[in-house]
Motif scaffolding. Structure first.
Motif, PDB file in Angstrom:
ATOM      1  N   ASP A  31     115.983  -3.801  56.191  1.00  0.00           N
ATOM      2  CA  ASP A  31     115.047  -2.686  56.349  1.00  0.00           C
ATOM      3  C   ASP A  31     113.624  -3.106  55.982  1.00  0.00           C
ATOM      4  OD1 ASP A  31     116.917  -0.915  57.282  1.00  0.00           O
ATOM      5  OD2 ASP A  31     117.436  -0.148  55.288  1.00  0.00           O
ATOM      6  N   LYS A  32     113.476  -4.041  55.057  1.00  0.00           N
ATOM      7  CA  LYS A  32     112.147  -4.542  54.723  1.00  0.00           C
ATOM      8  C   LYS A  32     111.513  -5.249  55.917  1.00  0.00           C
ATOM      9  CE  LYS A  32     112.710  -5.062  49.725  1.00  0.00           C
ATOM     10  NZ  LYS A  32     112.772  -5.996  48.571  1.00  0.00           N
ATOM     11  N   ILE A  33     112.319  -6.071  56.623  1.00  0.00           N
ATOM     12  CA  ILE A  33     111.806  -6.758  57.806  1.00  0.00           C
ATOM     13  C   ILE A  33     111.464  -5.749  58.900  1.00  0.00           C
ATOM     14  CG2 ILE A  33     112.399  -8.352  59.686  1.00  0.00           C
ATOM     15  CD1 ILE A  33     111.676  -9.714  57.064  1.00  0.00           C
ATOM     16  N   ARG A  34     112.301  -4.712  59.060  1.00  0.00           N
ATOM     17  CA  ARG A  34     112.000  -3.678  60.046  1.00  0.00           C
ATOM     18  C   ARG A  34     110.664  -2.994  59.728  1.00  0.00           C
ATOM     19  NH1 ARG A  34     118.028  -1.610  59.948  1.00  0.00           N
ATOM     20  NH2 ARG A  34     118.889  -2.727  61.747  1.00  0.00           N
ATOM     21  N   SER A  35     110.423  -2.719  58.477  1.00  0.00           N
ATOM     22  CA  SER A  35     109.153  -2.106  58.084  1.00  0.00           C
ATOM     23  C   SER A  35     107.982  -3.026  58.409  1.00  0.00           C
ATOM     24  CB  SER A  35     109.164  -1.785  56.578  1.00  0.00           C
ATOM     25  OG  SER A  35     110.150  -0.821  56.268  1.00  0.00           O
ATOM     26  N   PHE A  45     107.927  -5.318  60.815  1.00  0.00           N
ATOM     27  CA  PHE A  45     107.774  -5.305  62.273  1.00  0.00           C
ATOM     28  C   PHE A  45     107.016  -4.071  62.737  1.00  0.00           C
ATOM     29  CE2 PHE A  45     111.755  -8.108  63.275  1.00  0.00           C
ATOM     30  CZ  PHE A  45     111.069  -9.212  62.785  1.00  0.00           C
ATOM     31  N   GLN A  46     107.290  -2.922  62.130  1.00  0.00           N
ATOM     32  CA  GLN A  46     106.569  -1.700  62.498  1.00  0.00           C
ATOM     33  C   GLN A  46     105.075  -1.841  62.197  1.00  0.00           C
ATOM     34  OE1 GLN A  46     107.692   0.695  64.181  1.00  0.00           O
ATOM     35  NE2 GLN A  46     109.910   0.701  63.952  1.00  0.00           N
ATOM     36  N   ALA A  47     104.755  -2.516  61.121  1.00  0.00           N
ATOM     37  CA  ALA A  47     103.342  -2.762  60.812  1.00  0.00           C
ATOM     38  C   ALA A  47     102.719  -3.693  61.852  1.00  0.00           C
ATOM     39  CB  ALA A  47     103.204  -3.361  59.411  1.00  0.00           C
ATOM     40  N   PHE A  48     103.477  -4.715  62.288  1.00  0.00           N
ATOM     41  CA  PHE A  48     102.982  -5.584  63.366  1.00  0.00           C
ATOM     42  C   PHE A  48     102.659  -4.750  64.610  1.00  0.00           C
ATOM     43  CE2 PHE A  48     105.741  -9.373  61.783  1.00  0.00           C
ATOM     44  CZ  PHE A  48     104.830  -9.607  60.771  1.00  0.00           C
ATOM     45  N   ASN A  49     103.545  -3.786  64.904  1.00  0.00           N
ATOM     46  CA  ASN A  49     103.354  -2.968  66.104  1.00  0.00           C
ATOM     47  C   ASN A  49     101.998  -2.273  66.098  1.00  0.00           C
ATOM     48  OD1 ASN A  49     105.839  -3.645  67.102  1.00  0.00           O
ATOM     49  ND2 ASN A  49     106.865  -1.765  66.465  1.00  0.00           N
ATOM     50  N   ASN A  50     101.581  -1.791  64.937  1.00  0.00           N
ATOM     51  CA  ASN A  50     100.293  -1.078  64.871  1.00  0.00           C
ATOM     52  C   ASN A  50      99.138  -1.980  65.297  1.00  0.00           C
ATOM     53  OD1 ASN A  50     101.524   1.251  63.946  1.00  0.00           O
ATOM     54  ND2 ASN A  50     101.256   0.722  61.792  1.00  0.00           N
ATOM     55  N   LYS A  84     103.800  -7.700  52.289  1.00  0.00           N
ATOM     56  CA  LYS A  84     102.736  -6.711  52.070  1.00  0.00           C
ATOM     57  C   LYS A  84     102.614  -5.756  53.257  1.00  0.00           C
ATOM     58  CE  LYS A  84     100.553  -6.503  48.937  1.00  0.00           C
ATOM     59  NZ  LYS A  84     100.855  -5.792  47.671  1.00  0.00           N
ATOM     60  N   LEU A  85     102.799  -6.275  54.459  1.00  0.00           N
ATOM     61  CA  LEU A  85     102.747  -5.408  55.634  1.00  0.00           C
ATOM     62  C   LEU A  85     103.897  -4.404  55.623  1.00  0.00           C
ATOM     63  CD1 LEU A  85     101.783  -8.067  58.321  1.00  0.00           C
ATOM     64  CD2 LEU A  85     100.454  -6.033  57.782  1.00  0.00           C
ATOM     65  N   GLY A  86     105.102  -4.873  55.270  1.00  0.00           N
ATOM     66  CA  GLY A  86     106.234  -3.962  55.175  1.00  0.00           C
ATOM     67  C   GLY A  86     106.013  -2.910  54.111  1.00  0.00           C
ATOM     68  N   GLU A  87     105.423  -3.317  53.010  1.00  0.00           N
ATOM     69  CA  GLU A  87     105.127  -2.388  51.914  1.00  0.00           C
ATOM     70  C   GLU A  87     104.109  -1.332  52.342  1.00  0.00           C
ATOM     71  OE1 GLU A  87     102.611  -3.174  48.048  1.00  0.00           O
ATOM     72  OE2 GLU A  87     104.621  -4.040  47.798  1.00  0.00           O
ATOM     73  N   SER A  88     103.108  -1.765  53.131  1.00  0.00           N
ATOM     74  CA  SER A  88     102.083  -0.826  53.584  1.00  0.00           C
ATOM     75  C   SER A  88     102.655   0.213  54.550  1.00  0.00           C
ATOM     76  CB  SER A  88     100.932  -1.571  54.268  1.00  0.00           C
ATOM     77  OG  SER A  88     101.334  -2.099  55.528  1.00  0.00           O
ATOM     78  N   PHE A  89     103.677  -0.179  55.306  1.00  0.00           N
ATOM     79  CA  PHE A  89     104.271   0.760  56.257  1.00  0.00           C
ATOM     80  C   PHE A  89     105.250   1.703  55.563  1.00  0.00           C
ATOM     81  CE2 PHE A  89     107.631   2.088  59.158  1.00  0.00           C
ATOM     82  CZ  PHE A  89     106.888   2.644  60.193  1.00  0.00           C
ATOM     83  N   ALA A  90     106.143   1.160  54.745  1.00  0.00           N
ATOM     84  CA  ALA A  90     107.199   1.971  54.137  1.00  0.00           C
ATOM     85  C   ALA A  90     106.749   2.692  52.880  1.00  0.00           C
ATOM     86  CB  ALA A  90     108.406   1.089  53.825  1.00  0.00           C
TER      87      ALA A  90
END
Length: 460
Positions: free
Chosen positions: A220-224, A226-231, A202-208
């Protein structure tokens, strides 16, 4: 006192029973560590060590409990230290055990001034091992008391190196913030694995974006995600820094005459750009155009960015030009401008900078790449650029290709492109980091959204 909490402590001692009391003391303080016996086969491979140690506890004698000369001790120490401490391992403090502090201080200084000069610690703390262990290796009667005082002595060393102490404190806050981020998101222990997988998705979905995430591959899903974690992490770290005690309440003092001024441009490079492998269409990527067919349009860009008034002022200020007529002065100014532009073109790099919003790139919504044309020019030539123009962006100076450069963009040369893949003469140089990219995007937005005001005015 800021003792590293994230495992950046190393202990090198050939006898683990003598290192165990220190290990127990660190465990009591919840400080992770790495232990090395000094045997080469159990050490990191040469070249594989990373910048990962902040405090190193070292037993000078890694052979046995008998006395050895400096040459013998050095022959054992240098290979071990070369494996444990990498060339990039700065900054760190060395605490070393010795039975003859004065003699072995010279040995340690010799090692880090000659063989291991490229990985010298920022501070040393020597301890007499006889205060902790007798000659047969057993503990002294005062051992427990002395181990307790050891951390007080380490604190004293750190207090004399305030900059180091503050940096370790910042690393600890990063450690706490990363831990708190995971705690806040994944605190539900019931069906933990299933719920964690659900939340990561869900976090990856919210970012991408829902559609883009659905068609992404697993990596790429995991990268998305991780970017949400960063926020969440950035916000937690910012709050921790602003609302937790720092420790020493003192200004950092330095001698301006001894400071390395050139390091500013090297640090600027790290703050402003990244040399990581760059995708040409990625937000912030800077691409050089070496195709001669583009010279004409970039020369036009240079003419529009050129500070002609500064050159004119310099020409008019020369005593030999004061009595010359306007026509002659205009000719001299024109020739001077032409010459200076020629000098600038001799070392410039014609560039394109991608200003596509990152979310559009990540979510695959950017059908065309949004680009601004500009130049990468030497820092000593910035005086030739019209810095007052709202259409021009000039970056801070930074180190690039062994010289100081700056990025100059002209917003009048903003365009969209389907991408540069397969186009001859294009080469990606680096990527500007998000903060500078945001500044460029903000100034570009202001430039293209100047609405003006419609009104009538009465003239007498």
């Amino acid at each position: 006192m800021n003792i590293p909490l994230n495992g950046r402590i190393a202990i090198i001692d050939d006898k683990i029973e003598q290192a165990l009391p220190l290990i127990n003391a660190l465990a009591q303080k919840r400080c992770s560590y790495s232990y090395y016996s000094g045997e080469i086969k159990f050490l990191p491979a040469l070249g594989e060590s990373t910048n990962d140690i902040r405090v190193l506890f070292l037993d000078i004698n890694l052979i046995d409990d008998t006395v050895h000369d400096d040459k013998t001790l050095k022959s054992k120490l240098v290979p071990v230290l070369s494996r444990v401490i990498s060339k990039d391992n700065y900054p760190y403090v060395l605490v070393y055990w010795s039975r003859n502090e004065a003699e072995h201080a010279d040995l340690i200084n010799s090692i880090f001034e000659v063989e291991l000069k490229d990985r010298k610690p920022i501070a040393f703390l020597s301890q007499n091992k006889l205060a902790y262990f007798v000659l047969d290796g057993s503990k002294t009667d005062e051992f427990d008391e002395n181990v307790g005082k050891l951390f007080e002595k380490i604190e004293e060393v750190l207090s004399r190196n305030k900059a180091y102490n503050y940096l370790v404190g910042w690393e600890n806050k990063v450690h706490y913030s990363a831990d708190k981020t995971l705690q806040e998101i994944f605190s539900n222990t019931e069906n933990w694995s299933n719920n964690a997988s659900y939340l990561i998705n869900k976090l990856g979905e919210s970012f991408a974006g829902k559609h883009a995430y659905k068609i992404q591959n697993p990596v790429d899903k995991i990268r998305s995600s991780f970017q949400a974690f960063n926020n969440v992490f950035y916000d937690t770290l910012e709050y921790s820094i602003n609302n937790s005690p720092i420790g020493d309440n003192a200004d950092l003092e330095y001698d301006h005459a001894l400071a390395d001024k050139n390091s500013i441009y090297n640090i600027n490079k790290k703050l402003l750009i990244s040399d990581e492998s760059i995708v040409m269409e990625y937000s912030g990527s800077v691409t050089e155009d070496s195709n001669e067919n583009s010279n004409k349009i970039f020369e036009e860009l240079l003419n529009n960015a050129f500070n002609r008034s500064k050159v004119a002022t310099e020409v008019l200020g020369k005593p030999e030009n004061r009595d010359k007529g306007q026509k002659e002065i205009r000719r001299i100014i024109s020739e001077e401008c032409s010459q200076k532009r020629k000098v600038l073109r001799s070392s410039w790099k014609k560039i394109y900078l991608v200003v596509t919003p990152l979310c559009d790139y990540v979510q695959s919504k950017a059908y065309n790449v949004r680009v601004v044309k500009g130049m990468l020019i030497r820092a000593d030539q910035l005086n030739l650029i019209d810095e007052k123009s709202e259409a021009i962006f000039i970056s801070p100076k930074f180190k690039y290709d062994n010289s100081e450069y700056a990025i100059v963009l002209h917003f009048r040369y903003f365009f969209t492109s389907p991408g540069g893949k397969g186009v001859k003469g294009l080469k990606t140089l680096f990527r500007v980091r998000q903060q500078m990219l945001s500044e460029i995007q903000s100034k570009l937005a202001r430039h293209v959204s100047r609405q003006g005001v419609l009104f009538l005015e009465e003239y007498n």
